[in-house]
Design an enzyme around this catalytic site. Structure first.
Site, PDB file in Angstrom:
ATOM      1  N   GLN A 206       0.870  -1.178   0.000  1.00 27.45           N
ATOM      2  CA  GLN A 206       0.000   0.000   0.000  1.00 27.45           C
ATOM      3  C   GLN A 206       0.906   1.227   0.000  1.00 27.45           C
ATOM      4  O   GLN A 206       1.514   1.566   1.011  1.00 27.45           O
ATOM      5  CB  GLN A 206      -0.909  -0.017   1.218  1.00 27.45           C
ATOM      6  CG  GLN A 206      -1.737  -1.293   1.354  1.00 27.45           C
ATOM      7  CD  GLN A 206      -2.804  -1.423   0.281  1.00 27.45           C
ATOM      8  OE1 GLN A 206      -3.738  -0.623   0.205  1.00 27.45           O
ATOM      9  NE2 GLN A 206      -2.669  -2.438  -0.560  1.00 27.45           N
ATOM     10  N   ARG A 226      -4.358   4.087   4.614  1.00 29.43           N
ATOM     11  CA  ARG A 226      -3.714   4.831   3.540  1.00 29.43           C
ATOM     12  C   ARG A 226      -4.073   4.224   2.187  1.00 29.43           C
ATOM     13  O   ARG A 226      -4.473   3.059   2.080  1.00 29.43           O
ATOM     14  CB  ARG A 226      -2.200   4.862   3.724  1.00 29.43           C
ATOM     15  CG  ARG A 226      -1.480   3.540   3.564  1.00 29.43           C
ATOM     16  CD  ARG A 226       0.024   3.742   3.735  1.00 29.43           C
ATOM     17  NE  ARG A 226       0.800   2.534   3.521  1.00 29.43           N
ATOM     18  CZ  ARG A 226       1.223   1.718   4.479  1.00 29.43           C
ATOM     19  NH1 ARG A 226       0.897   1.952   5.746  1.00 29.43           N
ATOM     20  NH2 ARG A 226       1.954   0.653   4.188  1.00 29.43           N
ATOM     21  N   ALA A 247     -11.714   2.689   4.384  1.00 32.39           N
ATOM     22  CA  ALA A 247     -10.728   1.843   3.705  1.00 32.39           C
ATOM     23  C   ALA A 247      -9.879   2.643   2.718  1.00 32.39           C
ATOM     24  O   ALA A 247     -10.089   3.839   2.499  1.00 32.39           O
ATOM     25  CB  ALA A 247     -11.442   0.694   2.999  1.00 32.39           C
ATOM     26  N   HIS A 248      -8.935   1.944   2.088  1.00 39.58           N
ATOM     27  CA  HIS A 248      -7.964   2.627   1.233  1.00 39.58           C
ATOM     28  C   HIS A 248      -8.606   3.244  -0.001  1.00 39.58           C
ATOM     29  O   HIS A 248      -9.537   2.713  -0.583  1.00 39.58           O
ATOM     30  CB  HIS A 248      -6.808   1.688   0.837  1.00 39.58           C
ATOM     31  CG  HIS A 248      -7.216   0.443   0.111  1.00 39.58           C
ATOM     32  ND1 HIS A 248      -6.332  -0.573  -0.150  1.00 39.58           N
ATOM     33  CD2 HIS A 248      -8.392   0.034  -0.424  1.00 39.58           C
ATOM     34  CE1 HIS A 248      -6.930  -1.533  -0.815  1.00 39.58           C
ATOM     35  NE2 HIS A 248      -8.180  -1.184  -0.997  1.00 39.58           N
ATOM     36  N   ASN A 249      -8.089   4.416  -0.361  1.00 37.28           N
ATOM     37  CA  ASN A 249      -8.500   5.167  -1.550  1.00 37.28           C
ATOM     38  C   ASN A 249      -9.918   5.721  -1.481  1.00 37.28           C
ATOM     39  O   ASN A 249     -10.433   6.219  -2.485  1.00 37.28           O
ATOM     40  CB  ASN A 249      -8.331   4.333  -2.824  1.00 37.28           C
ATOM     41  CG  ASN A 249      -6.878   4.045  -3.133  1.00 37.28           C
ATOM     42  OD1 ASN A 249      -6.386   2.958  -2.817  1.00 37.28           O
ATOM     43  ND2 ASN A 249      -6.184   4.989  -3.721  1.00 37.28           N
TER      44      ASN A 249
END
Length: 339
Positions: A206, A226, A247-249
């Site tokens: 990540q 991240r 969560a990511h993004n």
């Protein structure tokens, strides 16, 4: 390119070396001396980047990629442009993970370094409680108060007049002014990404960041992951309750409210002024329109238009859910049936 404040570059590497790391075969062995410096997504690559392609639905992105190399399944080689070297493997994501780990490493606290790194920059009026750890290159703005046991990673930027609660952990992140982080919150840990490799499941690196804008509140024991490549973003004045997972993004707009136990899955985009009831869940890669409301315990699997209220499992517009619930109640009670 991953942000050098948060990730060390281990490159460059020869393409032949990365092919070996990913247990892949170069379609054109003559390209083994090509130099690769970084990992990148398919649609944001350049000639020195390595990427992967595993979903035929993204064949247009593959055809236009500028990457210097791409891990790809045998049947998908033809989708790549001639400028992109094909590394052939049955498991492109896992192979890319191995290559990315060869090129990049997350920056961590240095072994043996003092708890307040001499390269950290603190403006006047920063208040530190006992047992705070601040990493190399971190920057903290004037008037910020940091509670006991807080860990702030290398390169982290925290604005002015922020409040960081006890035992919070902040890494790979940039926070604006007047941000309030409650006790036990975790910002910037790796998002959930895994792929099947030759010896089982492997974690996908990540390589992104977290950006939290001004006047955001993040509740106790909440987590903001991240990004996988880009940023996970929380917009101005958004208020997040305890025990929420972003969560990511994910990109959350301004003036949103997320009640406890809400979970927003990866790469979902939330507009401005959206309200989530407690325990609401949102699937990945969706769009939640500005001004929408998501009911408590709703499970959202489709895009929600601007201004609409959805609830239920699976979530649907409120009026439809009320009609269906009323009908089910009548049927269960025996009314409306014959005999």
């Amino acid at each position: 390119m991953p942000d050098p404040r948060f990730f060390d570059s281990l490159g460059p590497a020869l393409l032949s070396e990365l092919a070996q790391a990913g247990a892949a075969t170069l379609a054109d062995a003559a390209l083994g001396e090509r130099v690769i410096t970084h990992a990148a997504p398919l649609d944001a690559s350049d000639a020195q980047a390595i990427t992967f392609f595993s979903d035929a639905k993204r064949k247009d992105a593959a055809a236009s990629t500028r990457a210097g190399a791409c891990f790809v399944r045998p049947e998908h080689q033809g989708f790549l442009p001639p400028t992109c070297a094909a590394l052939v493997t049955g498991r492109p994501q896992a192979a890319w993970a191995a290559a990315a780990n060869r090129l990049h490493a997350p920056r961590r606290h240095e072994a043996g370094a003092p708890s307040l790194h001499p390269d950290a920059a603190l403006e006047d009026g920063v208040a530190l409680a006992p047992n705070v750890t601040i990493g190399q290159g971190a920057s903290i703005g004037r008037g910020t108060r940091i509670g006991p046991g807080v860990v702030i990673g290398p390169g982290v930027v925290i604005g002015r007049y922020c409040r960081i609660g006890a035992n919070a952990v902040i890494g790979f992140a940039m926070l604006g002014d007047n941000v309030a982080i409650s006790a036990g919150a975790v910002i910037g840990e790796a998002g959930f990404g895994a792929a099947l490799g030759p010896r089982g499941m492997v974690d996908l690196p990540q390589l992104g960041r977290v950006v939290i804008q001004d006047n955001v509140t993040l509740g106790a024991n909440s987590c903001v992951d991240r990004g996988a490549f880009g940023d996970t973003t929380i917009g101005e004045n958004t208020k997040i309750d305890n025990l929420v997972h972003v969560a990511h993004n994910v990109r959350i707009g301004r003036n949103c409210v997320l009640a406890a136990y809400t979970g927003v899955s990866g790469s979902t985009v939330v507009g401005d002024g959206v309200a989530f009831g407690g325990k609401a869940g949102v699937a990945d890669h969706l769009n939640i329109g500005s001004g929408a409301s998501i009911g408590a315990a709703a499970s959202v699997f489709k895009d929600v238009p601007d201004g609409e209220t959805w609830t239920g499992f699976p979530a649907r517009p409120l009026k439809r859910w009320l009609r269906e619930t009323a009908w089910l109640s009548r049927m269960a009670g025996g009314r409306g049936t014959r005999g």
